[in-house]
Design a protein around this motif. Structure first.
Motif, PDB file in Angstrom:
ATOM      1  N   PHE A 196       0.813  -1.218   0.000  1.00 32.37           N
ATOM      2  CA  PHE A 196       0.000   0.000   0.000  1.00 32.37           C
ATOM      3  C   PHE A 196       0.844   1.265   0.000  1.00 32.37           C
ATOM      4  O   PHE A 196       0.553   2.218  -0.709  1.00 32.37           O
ATOM      5  CB  PHE A 196      -0.926   0.020   1.240  1.00 32.37           C
ATOM      6  CG  PHE A 196      -1.906  -1.105   1.236  1.00 32.37           C
ATOM      7  CD1 PHE A 196      -3.093  -0.998   0.535  1.00 32.37           C
ATOM      8  CD2 PHE A 196      -1.633  -2.289   1.910  1.00 32.37           C
ATOM      9  CE1 PHE A 196      -3.999  -2.046   0.504  1.00 32.37           C
ATOM     10  CE2 PHE A 196      -2.532  -3.341   1.887  1.00 32.37           C
ATOM     11  CZ  PHE A 196      -3.718  -3.214   1.187  1.00 32.37           C
ATOM     12  N   ARG A 197       1.909   1.282   0.816  1.00 30.85           N
ATOM     13  CA  ARG A 197       2.595   2.554   1.065  1.00 30.85           C
ATOM     14  C   ARG A 197       4.016   2.615   0.545  1.00 30.85           C
ATOM     15  O   ARG A 197       4.683   3.634   0.708  1.00 30.85           O
ATOM     16  CB  ARG A 197       2.580   2.853   2.584  1.00 30.85           C
ATOM     17  CG  ARG A 197       1.192   3.091   3.097  1.00 30.85           C
ATOM     18  CD  ARG A 197       1.076   3.302   4.582  1.00 30.85           C
ATOM     19  NE  ARG A 197      -0.326   3.457   4.924  1.00 30.85           N
ATOM     20  CZ  ARG A 197      -1.192   2.427   5.027  1.00 30.85           C
ATOM     21  NH1 ARG A 197      -0.757   1.182   4.876  1.00 30.85           N
ATOM     22  NH2 ARG A 197      -2.458   2.638   5.304  1.00 30.85           N
ATOM     23  N   THR A 204       5.004  -5.161   7.647  1.00 30.66           N
ATOM     24  CA  THR A 204       3.967  -4.144   7.815  1.00 30.66           C
ATOM     25  C   THR A 204       4.606  -2.815   8.206  1.00 30.66           C
ATOM     26  O   THR A 204       5.573  -2.787   8.969  1.00 30.66           O
ATOM     27  CB  THR A 204       2.881  -4.579   8.825  1.00 30.66           C
ATOM     28  OG1 THR A 204       1.963  -3.507   9.023  1.00 30.66           O
ATOM     29  CG2 THR A 204       3.450  -5.013  10.153  1.00 30.66           C
ATOM     30  N   SER A 205       4.029  -1.718   7.674  1.00 27.06           N
ATOM     31  CA  SER A 205       4.633  -0.399   7.894  1.00 27.06           C
ATOM     32  C   SER A 205       4.330   0.161   9.277  1.00 27.06           C
ATOM     33  O   SER A 205       4.929   1.151   9.683  1.00 27.06           O
ATOM     34  CB  SER A 205       4.118   0.582   6.834  1.00 27.06           C
ATOM     35  OG  SER A 205       2.710   0.698   6.937  1.00 27.06           O
TER      36      SER A 205
HETATM   37  P1  OAD Z   1       2.123  -1.141   3.850  1.00 29.38           P
HETATM   38  O1  OAD Z   1       2.125  -0.996   2.377  1.00 29.38           O
HETATM   39  O2  OAD Z   1       1.729   0.048   4.656  1.00 29.38           O
HETATM   40  O3  OAD Z   1       3.569  -1.601   4.350  1.00 29.38           O
HETATM   41  C1  OAD Z   1       4.249  -2.678   3.761  1.00 29.38           C
HETATM   42  C2  OAD Z   1       5.554  -2.900   4.497  1.00 29.38           C
HETATM   43  O4  OAD Z   1       6.181  -4.046   3.956  1.00 29.38           O
HETATM   44  C3  OAD Z   1       6.569  -1.745   4.370  1.00 29.38           C
HETATM   45  O5  OAD Z   1       7.082  -1.418   5.662  1.00 29.38           O
HETATM   46  C4  OAD Z   1       7.667  -2.316   3.478  1.00 29.38           C
HETATM   47  O6  OAD Z   1       8.965  -1.850   3.824  1.00 29.38           O
HETATM   48  C5  OAD Z   1       7.555  -3.810   3.765  1.00 29.38           C
HETATM   49  N1  OAD Z   1       7.986  -4.659   2.643  1.00 29.38           N
HETATM   50  C6  OAD Z   1       7.849  -4.449   1.308  1.00 29.38           C
HETATM   51  N2  OAD Z   1       8.350  -5.486   0.610  1.00 29.38           N
HETATM   52  C7  OAD Z   1       8.813  -6.380   1.520  1.00 29.38           C
HETATM   53  C8  OAD Z   1       9.452  -7.663   1.429  1.00 29.38           C
HETATM   54  N3  OAD Z   1       9.708  -8.240   0.247  1.00 29.38           N
HETATM   55  N4  OAD Z   1       9.799  -8.293   2.576  1.00 29.38           N
HETATM   56  C9  OAD Z   1       9.547  -7.725   3.790  1.00 29.38           C
HETATM   57  N5  OAD Z   1       8.955  -6.519   3.928  1.00 29.38           N
HETATM   58  C10 OAD Z   1       8.582  -5.858   2.824  1.00 29.38           C
HETATM   59  O7  OAD Z   1       1.183  -2.408   4.177  1.00 29.38           O
HETATM   60  P2  OAD Z   1       0.514  -2.809   5.583  1.00 29.38           P
HETATM   61  O8  OAD Z   1       1.388  -2.431   6.720  1.00 29.38           O
HETATM   62  O9  OAD Z   1       0.099  -4.220   5.462  1.00 29.38           O
HETATM   63  O10 OAD Z   1      -5.771  -1.938   5.288  1.00 29.38           O
HETATM   64  O11 OAD Z   1      -0.754  -1.888   5.579  1.00 29.38           O
HETATM   65  C11 OAD Z   1      -1.658  -1.982   6.657  1.00 29.38           C
HETATM   66  C12 OAD Z   1      -3.074  -1.752   6.178  1.00 29.38           C
HETATM   67  O12 OAD Z   1      -3.149  -0.508   5.462  1.00 29.38           O
HETATM   68  C13 OAD Z   1      -3.577  -2.759   5.167  1.00 29.38           C
HETATM   69  O13 OAD Z   1      -4.089  -3.940   5.761  1.00 29.38           O
HETATM   70  C14 OAD Z   1      -4.630  -2.034   4.443  1.00 29.38           C
HETATM   71  C15 OAD Z   1      -3.934  -0.712   4.262  1.00 29.38           C
HETATM   72  O14 OAD Z   1      -4.719   0.395   4.083  1.00 29.38           O
HETATM   73  C16 OAD Z   1      -6.991  -1.829   4.755  1.00 29.38           C
HETATM   74  O15 OAD Z   1      -7.192  -1.681   3.568  1.00 29.38           O
HETATM   75  C17 OAD Z   1      -8.094  -1.911   5.753  1.00 29.38           C
END
Ligand code: OAD
Length: 241
Positions: A28-29, A180-181
């Motif tokens: 997402f971010r 997760t971020s």
């Molecule tokens: P984010 O997109 O906010 O964060 C993803 C995280 O994964 C970041 O910290 C990246 O550095 C890390 N990352 C990326 N690639 C990676 C890899 N290959 N190995 C390990 N880490 C990696 O996603 P979430 O934290 O899941 O909610 O976002 C939380 C919620 O925000 C989601 O469930 C969603 C969103 O809005 C809803 O839609 C309700």
């Protein structure tokens, strides 16, 4: 310093979009992530659905198709092995709405933000396993009304099974946050709850998350490297071979 596997019995694992990134499902971010291309308030709130349901349906129909084309990766497989072999309590809490954990074989799983492959009827409250588009307003298999919506927890709605998650956090000896971020609560606060009740807190992520400082330990790298290593540490070298 790290945890001693011999002292661990109860584990809570929290996963986010980073664990599915290497399966080709965009986060997402991160740069180029979903929330760069779409505004949350246009597609991921109850207000957006009330204002422009066609847009919201199309957005989730596309996502539902994408996840069905993706495959679990070694990080999902490793957690499924932990699930199969860990003799103590294990709760895998995922913020992800894909089904890659369960397709890898994980069973002790909580989808706190809902699931792409579920449709929720606003007329009769039934939830139905769903693989197809929703934009053409198909009837609910339970009541026949055209009142299905994606079974996704939107911003402003309450995540699922929070009581169960809180109980698991209170009892946890080890809390592990993967990919997760740390931008979205309540999940972002689980590290503090687990730590308050005595768990060792470990972060496995590509880069330090927003709450990185709250963890006892942070390991940086790709989920497909870090998660299998972590599971081997708990179960022994042979288990993933
Ligand atoms: P984010 O997109 O906010 O964060 C993803 C995280 O994964 C970041 O910290 C990246 O550095 C890390 N990352 C990326 N690639 C990676 C890899 N290959 N190995 C390990 N880490 C990696 O996603 P979430 O934290 O899941 O909610 O976002 C939380 C919620 O925000 C989601 O469930 C969603 C969103 O809005 C809803 O839609 C309700």
């Amino acid at each position: 310093m790290s945890f001693n596997p011999d002292t661990i019995r109860n584990i809570v694992v929290l996963t986010g979009a980073g664990i599915s990134a290497e399966s080709g499902i965009g986060t997402f971010r991160d740069k180029g992530g979903l929330w760069e291309k779409h505004r949350i308030e246009d597609v991921a709130t109850p207000e957006a659905f009330a204002k422009d349901p066609d847009l919201v349906f199309r957005f989730y129909d596309q996502r539902r198709a994408n996840i069905q084309a993706a495959q679990p990766n070694p990080a999902h497989w490793a957690l499924a092995a932990l699930d199969a072999h860990w003799p103590g309590m294990l709760t895998i809490v995922t913020q992800n709405v894909d089904d890659l954990h369960e397709r890898a074989g994980a069973r002790r799983l909580i989808h706190m933000h809902g699931e792409h492959l579920s449709a929720w009827c606003r007329a009769c409250d039934a939830r139905t396993r769903w693989h197809d588009p929703l934009a053409h307003r198909p009837p609910c298999p339970s009541c026949g009304q055209s009142a299905l919506r994606p079974d996704i927890v939107w911003f402003g709605e309450i995540p699922y099974r929070m009581d169960e998650i809180d109980l698991a956090l209170v009892d946890a000896d080890l809390f592990v946050s993967i990919g997760t971020s740390g931008a979205v609560y309540p999940a972002a606060g689980y590290v503090q709850t687990a730590r308050h009740y005595g768990a060792w807190t470990l972060e496995l992520n590509l880069e330090p998350s927003q709450g990185s400082i709250l963890f006892h330990e942070t390991r940086l790298g790709k989920a497909t490297d870090l998660v299998p290593d972590f599971v081997r540490e708990l179960l022994g070298e042979e288990v993933l071979d």
